[in-house]
Design an enzyme around this catalytic site. Structure first.
Site, PDB file in Angstrom:
ATOM      1  N   ASP A   1       1.387   6.169   1.988  1.00  0.00           N
ATOM      2  CA  ASP A   1       0.608   4.931   1.965  1.00  0.00           C
ATOM      3  C   ASP A   1      -0.837   5.310   1.690  1.00  0.00           C
ATOM      4  O   ASP A   1      -1.282   6.411   2.042  1.00  0.00           O
ATOM      5  CB  ASP A   1       0.725   4.182   3.298  1.00  0.00           C
TER       6      ASP A   1
ATOM      7  N   LYS B   1       3.810   3.489  17.695  1.00  0.00           N
ATOM      8  CA  LYS B   1       2.852   4.551  17.986  1.00  0.00           C
ATOM      9  C   LYS B   1       3.157   5.265  19.304  1.00  0.00           C
ATOM     10  O   LYS B   1       2.369   5.216  20.263  1.00  0.00           O
ATOM     11  CB  LYS B   1       1.427   3.997  17.992  1.00  0.00           C
TER      12      LYS B   1
ATOM     13  N   ASP C   1       0.815  -1.221   0.000  1.00  0.00           N
ATOM     14  CA  ASP C   1       0.000   0.000   0.000  1.00  0.00           C
ATOM     15  C   ASP C   1       0.845   1.265   0.000  1.00  0.00           C
ATOM     16  O   ASP C   1       0.366   2.331   0.372  1.00  0.00           O
ATOM     17  CB  ASP C   1      -0.936   0.009   1.200  1.00  0.00           C
TER      18      ASP C   1
END
Length: 367
Positions: A217, A157, A106
């Site tokens: 992406d 994250k 992606d």
């Protein structure tokens, strides 16, 4: 070198665009996204490509065949259930006896693969990971490196207080084949969570290849739309160099009929056999798929419209996506007077009522 492209995911973050279209086949400037990745690899001499597949493999196989039309050789490996990024590559183990590329399916980028190979060969690590800078690293996994560019730590994250770098995993790896022995058979396994951290724990070297080349992406509709805008406005040209796309222009493909009193403002791509009526306006950056129709007085501005879709009289589409099914020749219909606003996605096969106004964070899909 060979390359494995991971195209097995369902693309749930792209819903409703991917309801019956595999993410690898969503159109970018009216060509499947995967075609750009294949041509990108071909540009660097990578001609043996393995597609690790899962969700809806048939449209991909039918379009690309054995790859000869694109100057490459393609092998298809279809997993029966999701195996994760590492598990999917494990399925190709018998085909990989030399260092190879692995790419997320992606990502569109202009990262210099030749430079990445050079660094890998100089250092001889177990893996080399391409890195790219982002504005908000808290939504990604950041990669910390030392002064020599060797990977020290992965932080998934991080909070804003934990951010030590804006460099993230770009989804392109060069891997030594012995890494595959670390992946158990028939087991869901991830490079990001299972393989790379364990290498660091054992003091096995992982190098990085940082690059500020274009990178995006297409995981969300907003990014999908932004990619079209970027390419039409001239961003990311290196990644599309072989296509000759990415410049400010008006491109109208064969068979399309544009009324003399219609207005076309660059940059736009109008697919073949489209019809643009009197008084209609198509204002870039915008894309019309094949056989689209824009009726009298309608305005399409900054929108991406898939094949066989129809825009009714005096409708307004601005910075939105109108998707069509990849399985049948049946596009969306936007009735007269409808207003579709920024980042709205009209799902495949939708039928709206006249004068409908649709604002962000909504989408309509046929039952």
């Amino acid at each position: 070198m060979k390359a494995v492209i991971l195209v097995g995911g369902k693309g749930t973050r792209l819903y409703p665009i991917t309801c019956d279209t595999p993410k690898a086949m969503v159109p970018i400037l009216n060509k499947p996204f995967l075609e750009y990745q294949i041509r990108y690899l071909k540009k660097y001499g990578v001609e043996d490509i393995i597609l690790a597949m899962g969700y809806l493999p048939e449209p991909i196989q039918n379009y690309f065949g054995d790859g000869s039309e694109f100057g490459v050789h393609i092998v298809y490996l279809v997993e029966e259930r999701p195996m994760g990024t590492a598990g999917a590559v494990k399925n190709a183990e018998t085909l990989l006896d030399e260092p190879f590329f692995a790419l997320n399916g992606d990502v569109l980028t202009g990262i210099d693969l030749a430079g990445m190979v050079k660094r890998h060969r100089e250092i001889r690590p177990r893996a080399t990971i391409a890195l790219t800078p982002v504005e908000d690293p808290t939504i990604y996994g950041v990669v910390e490196t030392d002064a020599n560019g060797m990977v020290k730590r992965f932080v998934e994250k991080p909070s804003s207080q934990e951010v030590t770098t804006n460099m993230i995993n770009a989804g392109i790896y060069i891997l030594e084949p012995e890494i595959l022995t670390r992946i158990p058979k028939s087991t869901f396994f991830m490079f990001e969570h299972d393989i790379f951290p364990s290498l660091l724990e054992e003091d096995e070297p992982i190098s990085s290849y940082p690059s500020d080349a274009y990178w995006i992406d297409i995981g969300t509709p907003e990014k999908y739309l932004r990619l079209h805008h970027d390419l039409l406005l001239g961003e990311g040209q290196s990644s599309l160099y072989s296509q000759g796309e990415g410049s400010r222009h008006i491109r109208i493909e064969s068979g399309s009929k544009i009324h003399p009193e219609a207005r076309i403002e660059e940059p736009v791509l109008i697919g073949r056999d489209c019809i643009i009526a009197k008084g209609a306006c198509v204002k870039g950056p915008a894309v019309l798929g094949v056989r689209c129709e824009v009726a009298e007085g309608a305005v399409v501005e900054g929108a991406v419209i898939w094949h066989d879709s129809k825009v009714g009289k005096a409708a307004l589409l601005k910075n939105c996506i109108v998707a069509s099914s990849s399985c049948i020749e049946d596009g969306c219909y936007i009735p007269s007077g409808c207003v579709v606003g920024d980042n709205v996605v009209i799902g495949e096969g939708s039928r709206l009522a006249p004068q409908t106004r649709i604002w962000p964070d909504n989408y309509f899909k046929a039952a």
